[in-house]
Write a protein that holds these residues in place. Sequence first.
Motif, short mmCIF file in Angstrom:
data_model
loop_
_atom_site.label_atom_id
_atom_site.label_comp_id
_atom_site.label_asym_id
_atom_site.label_seq_id
_atom_site.Cartn_x
_atom_site.Cartn_y
_atom_site.Cartn_z
N ARG A 159 0.84 -1.20 0.00
CA ARG A 159 0.00 0.00 0.00
C ARG A 159 0.87 1.24 0.00
O ARG A 159 2.04 1.19 0.34
CB ARG A 159 -0.88 0.05 1.25
CG ARG A 159 -1.85 -1.06 1.35
CD ARG A 159 -2.84 -0.91 2.47
NE ARG A 159 -2.33 -0.21 3.64
CZ ARG A 159 -2.95 -0.17 4.80
NH1 ARG A 159 -4.09 -0.79 4.94
NH2 ARG A 159 -2.45 0.48 5.82
N CYS A 160 0.26 2.35 -0.34
CA CYS A 160 0.89 3.65 -0.18
C CYS A 160 0.41 4.20 1.15
O CYS A 160 -0.79 4.20 1.42
CB CYS A 160 0.50 4.60 -1.30
SG CYS A 160 1.33 4.25 -2.84
N GLU A 161 1.34 4.66 1.95
CA GLU A 161 1.01 5.17 3.27
C GLU A 161 1.55 6.58 3.42
O GLU A 161 2.49 6.97 2.74
CB GLU A 161 1.61 4.26 4.34
CG GLU A 161 1.07 2.85 4.26
CD GLU A 161 1.82 1.88 5.15
OE1 GLU A 161 2.89 2.24 5.68
OE2 GLU A 161 1.33 0.76 5.32
N ILE A 162 0.95 7.33 4.32
CA ILE A 162 1.41 8.66 4.64
C ILE A 162 2.10 8.59 5.99
O ILE A 162 1.53 8.08 6.96
CB ILE A 162 0.23 9.66 4.67
CG1 ILE A 162 -0.40 9.75 3.29
CG2 ILE A 162 0.71 11.02 5.14
CD1 ILE A 162 -1.68 10.55 3.23
N VAL A 163 3.35 9.06 6.03
CA VAL A 163 4.13 8.99 7.26
C VAL A 163 4.58 10.40 7.65
O VAL A 163 4.60 11.30 6.83
CB VAL A 163 5.35 8.06 7.12
CG1 VAL A 163 4.90 6.62 6.88
CG2 VAL A 163 6.27 8.51 6.00
N THR A 164 4.92 10.56 8.92
CA THR A 164 5.32 11.86 9.43
C THR A 164 6.81 11.97 9.69
O THR A 164 7.27 12.98 10.22
CB THR A 164 4.55 12.21 10.71
OG1 THR A 164 4.80 11.18 11.67
CG2 THR A 164 3.07 12.34 10.44
N SER A 165 7.57 10.95 9.36
CA SER A 165 9.02 11.03 9.50
C SER A 165 9.65 10.77 8.15
O SER A 165 9.11 10.01 7.33
CB SER A 165 9.53 10.03 10.54
OG SER A 165 9.21 8.72 10.15
N ASN A 166 10.78 11.39 7.90
CA ASN A 166 11.45 11.26 6.62
C ASN A 166 11.83 9.80 6.39
O ASN A 166 12.62 9.23 7.15
CB ASN A 166 12.69 12.15 6.61
CG ASN A 166 13.26 12.33 5.23
OD1 ASN A 166 12.81 11.72 4.27
ND2 ASN A 166 14.26 13.18 5.12
N PRO A 167 11.29 9.15 5.36
CA PRO A 167 11.53 7.73 5.15
C PRO A 167 12.90 7.45 4.56
O PRO A 167 13.47 8.28 3.86
CB PRO A 167 10.42 7.33 4.17
CG PRO A 167 10.14 8.59 3.43
CD PRO A 167 10.36 9.71 4.39
N VAL A 168 13.39 6.25 4.83
CA VAL A 168 14.63 5.76 4.22
C VAL A 168 14.22 4.80 3.12
O VAL A 168 13.60 3.78 3.38
CB VAL A 168 15.52 5.05 5.26
CG1 VAL A 168 16.75 4.47 4.59
CG2 VAL A 168 15.90 6.01 6.37
N VAL A 169 14.57 5.14 1.88
CA VAL A 169 14.20 4.33 0.73
C VAL A 169 15.32 3.34 0.44
O VAL A 169 16.47 3.74 0.28
CB VAL A 169 13.94 5.20 -0.51
CG1 VAL A 169 13.61 4.35 -1.71
CG2 VAL A 169 12.83 6.19 -0.22
N THR A 170 14.97 2.06 0.40
CA THR A 170 15.94 1.03 0.06
C THR A 170 15.48 0.39 -1.23
O THR A 170 14.42 -0.23 -1.29
CB THR A 170 16.02 -0.04 1.17
OG1 THR A 170 16.28 0.62 2.40
CG2 THR A 170 17.10 -1.04 0.89
N ILE A 171 16.27 0.55 -2.27
CA ILE A 171 15.88 0.07 -3.59
C ILE A 171 15.88 -1.46 -3.65
O ILE A 171 14.98 -2.07 -4.19
CB ILE A 171 16.79 0.66 -4.67
CG1 ILE A 171 16.62 2.17 -4.70
CG2 ILE A 171 16.50 0.06 -6.03
CD1 ILE A 171 17.59 2.89 -5.58
N MET A 172 16.88 -2.07 -3.09
CA MET A 172 16.99 -3.52 -3.16
C MET A 172 16.63 -4.17 -1.82
O MET A 172 17.34 -4.02 -0.84
CB MET A 172 18.42 -3.92 -3.54
CG MET A 172 18.82 -3.42 -4.90
SD MET A 172 17.77 -4.09 -6.16
CE MET A 172 18.91 -5.04 -7.06
#
Length: 86
Positions: A34-47
């Motif tokens: 799902r797409c979620e809305i968060v209040t902290s800056n997310p860390v994106v991990t591609i793999m």
Amino acid sequence: MTRAMLAAALLMTTATAVWAEGLFWVVGNRATNRCEIVTSNPVVTIMGGDIWFADGPYKSLADAKLARSTINACPNKAESSDETDE
């Protein structure tokens, strides 16, 4: 002079902390599909990470919800949560 510099530094630190609060990001969560809305800056991990994309920051929850509804990468848009996660 030292007192003024200390006061300015304290004011800048406080202003930065206040400015950082109240921001929202839209993230694609692979674990929940799902797409979620968060209040902290997310860390994106591609793999191999759970968060596979992030968009934002947005200044209001309404702006984040609008953005989420227009992002083509969001799976199951109709089932996306209206709640924010921290």
